[in-house]
Scaffold this motif. Sequence first.
Motif, short mmCIF file in Angstrom:
data_model
loop_
_atom_site.label_atom_id
_atom_site.label_comp_id
_atom_site.label_asym_id
_atom_site.label_seq_id
_atom_site.Cartn_x
_atom_site.Cartn_y
_atom_site.Cartn_z
N LEU A 1 -18.61 -34.29 64.42
CA LEU A 1 -19.58 -33.82 63.42
C LEU A 1 -19.08 -32.58 62.70
O LEU A 1 -19.29 -32.42 61.49
CB LEU A 1 -20.94 -33.53 64.07
N GLU A 2 -18.39 -31.70 63.45
CA GLU A 2 -17.84 -30.51 62.80
C GLU A 2 -16.75 -30.91 61.80
O GLU A 2 -16.59 -30.28 60.75
CB GLU A 2 -17.29 -29.53 63.84
N VAL B 1 -16.68 -29.96 57.85
CA VAL B 1 -15.53 -29.48 57.07
C VAL B 1 -15.35 -30.34 55.82
O VAL B 1 -15.19 -29.83 54.70
CB VAL B 1 -14.25 -29.48 57.93
N LEU B 2 -15.43 -31.66 56.03
CA LEU B 2 -15.30 -32.57 54.90
C LEU B 2 -16.39 -32.31 53.86
O LEU B 2 -16.13 -32.26 52.65
CB LEU B 2 -15.37 -34.03 55.38
N ASN B 3 -17.63 -32.10 54.34
CA ASN B 3 -18.75 -31.88 53.42
C ASN B 3 -18.59 -30.58 52.62
O ASN B 3 -18.94 -30.53 51.44
CB ASN B 3 -20.08 -31.88 54.17
N GLU B 4 -18.07 -29.53 53.30
CA GLU B 4 -17.81 -28.27 52.58
C GLU B 4 -16.83 -28.54 51.42
O GLU B 4 -17.03 -28.06 50.30
CB GLU B 4 -17.19 -27.23 53.52
N THR B 5 -15.79 -29.30 51.73
CA THR B 5 -14.80 -29.64 50.71
C THR B 5 -15.45 -30.42 49.58
O THR B 5 -15.22 -30.14 48.40
CB THR B 5 -13.67 -30.50 51.34
N LEU B 6 -16.25 -31.42 49.96
CA LEU B 6 -16.89 -32.26 48.93
C LEU B 6 -17.82 -31.43 48.05
O LEU B 6 -17.81 -31.55 46.83
CB LEU B 6 -17.68 -33.40 49.59
N MET B 7 -18.60 -30.56 48.68
CA MET B 7 -19.54 -29.73 47.91
C MET B 7 -18.78 -28.77 47.00
O MET B 7 -19.20 -28.51 45.88
CB MET B 7 -20.49 -28.97 48.84
N PRO C 1 -9.02 -37.87 53.19
CA PRO C 1 -8.12 -37.19 54.12
C PRO C 1 -8.76 -35.89 54.59
O PRO C 1 -9.32 -35.15 53.78
CB PRO C 1 -6.86 -36.92 53.29
N VAL C 2 -8.74 -35.62 55.89
CA VAL C 2 -9.36 -34.41 56.42
C VAL C 2 -8.33 -33.66 57.27
O VAL C 2 -7.68 -34.25 58.12
CB VAL C 2 -10.61 -34.73 57.28
#
Lengths: 229, 266
Positions: B34-35, B39-45, B23-24
């Motif tokens: 892509l942005e 955002v998703l990648n920031e959350t994952l990291m 969920p994003v």
Amino acid sequence: MSTAVAGQRENRTPSFWQSTNGKKAVMAVTGAILFLFVVGHLAGNLQVFEGPAKINAYGHFLRTIGEILWAIRIILIVCVVLHIVATVQLALLNWKTRPVGYSRKKAINSSYADRTMYWSGPIVLAFVIFHLLQFTAGYIHPESQFIDGDIYHNIVAGFSVWWVSAWYIFSLLLLGFHMRHGLWSMFQSLGLNHPRHTPVLKQAALWITIVIVAGYISIPIGVLAGWVR
Amino acid sequence: MKVKLTIWRQKNPDSKGQFITYPVDVVNGEMSMLECLDVLNETLMGRGEEPVAFEHDCREGICGSCGFMINGIAHGPLPATTVCQLTMRHFKDGDELVLEPWRSRSFPLVKDLVVDRRSFDRIIQAGGYVSVSTGNAPDGNAIPVGKEIADRAMDAAACIGCGACVAACPNGSAALFTGAKIAHLGILPQGKPEQDRRAVRMVAQMNVEGFGSCTNIGECTGVCPKEIPLEEIARMNRDYLLGAWRERGNVVTAIAPVTDWNFGEK
């Protein structure tokens, strides 16, 4: 991440026939010849509406030209074989190009006729074989008597059987789909595309197909409706 | 606005991939696809998970790096748009978007949404160039080129090599890409001397790479972010047919496809 392995020169390249473009060019040329047959065959057979004498004389004429008839038959057979061999080889290649399929895939820019060439082709081939066995060779003549040389009788007797007519009409509609795509696609495969002329060609392909299919279908409909008896 | 991103996760070429749904919370509708992944990648990291790998560079639709399938359409539902230019306002609150990499045996998967498109590079390498003499820069406008010819060449040259045409083609054909690359040089006077050889070599390389055959159905041009027309495929066919005849005496070489990667750790 770097590309450590450099490409080496490879001498093995596809020949004209081995290349996808070459095979499509062969399909275009053979398809064009087969289209000419479809037109000629329709022109000949519409004579059924002019009565038994006319069409039987036409059939007799075809049988008397002997070598020329066989020359045409051989050209057509070669075209059919090349058209099919190229298609099958390309289809086998194309099915291998996506080992992992999409979970979902939407077609957004192609027509139904474009996407069903792999279906319309084989069904039309099955029909052509059945059609030759029924009307040319006379091996299959369901619920009717085949009389060699009496084309008018064979047409009327053959198409009086409802499912023969239904199968004929169904197959001809599929031939229509096949031609709807093929008639303009052959130009594309041979490298002829023009921003102004190609849209006209696509429209022409549609209308030529409609006229030809309507012409062919008029024969079984004429028999079933009792206009030709 | 909230969306659900169902993304193809695959650690490396050899492992088995699977879809995972995230969920994003899309803060702003003007964010690009892509942005949204950023955002998703920031959350994952932040959670200590592996971020989603996707290719990107210019983020203004001209480099050809980015691209993946969104709900079964290459580059998503908007015509003439790369995923970096696809803003989230085109989707509705609560939409589920399935992101899947290009699928083609000629584009082996590297990781997640990243595929290896070096097969395109090799097609260019085979003949997608003009040979020029070194020395002083030639005078501008020394070779007169008509406006309509320049426009035609520019339309073909707009191809960014993203690979969407191959991804959208039911036959996995690279005809639109190769056609555009053959056409944009062949149309111009500078490209004429090598026109035959270029077509023969690039078509040969395209075939060696294992791309499928073109069936002229037009799915490629429908998803093309640069709207390259089918005309370029016809141009390739014409140049190839003439070139194959004129170059019949010459030996054509192709570059051996190399599909493995050196990840550095070995």
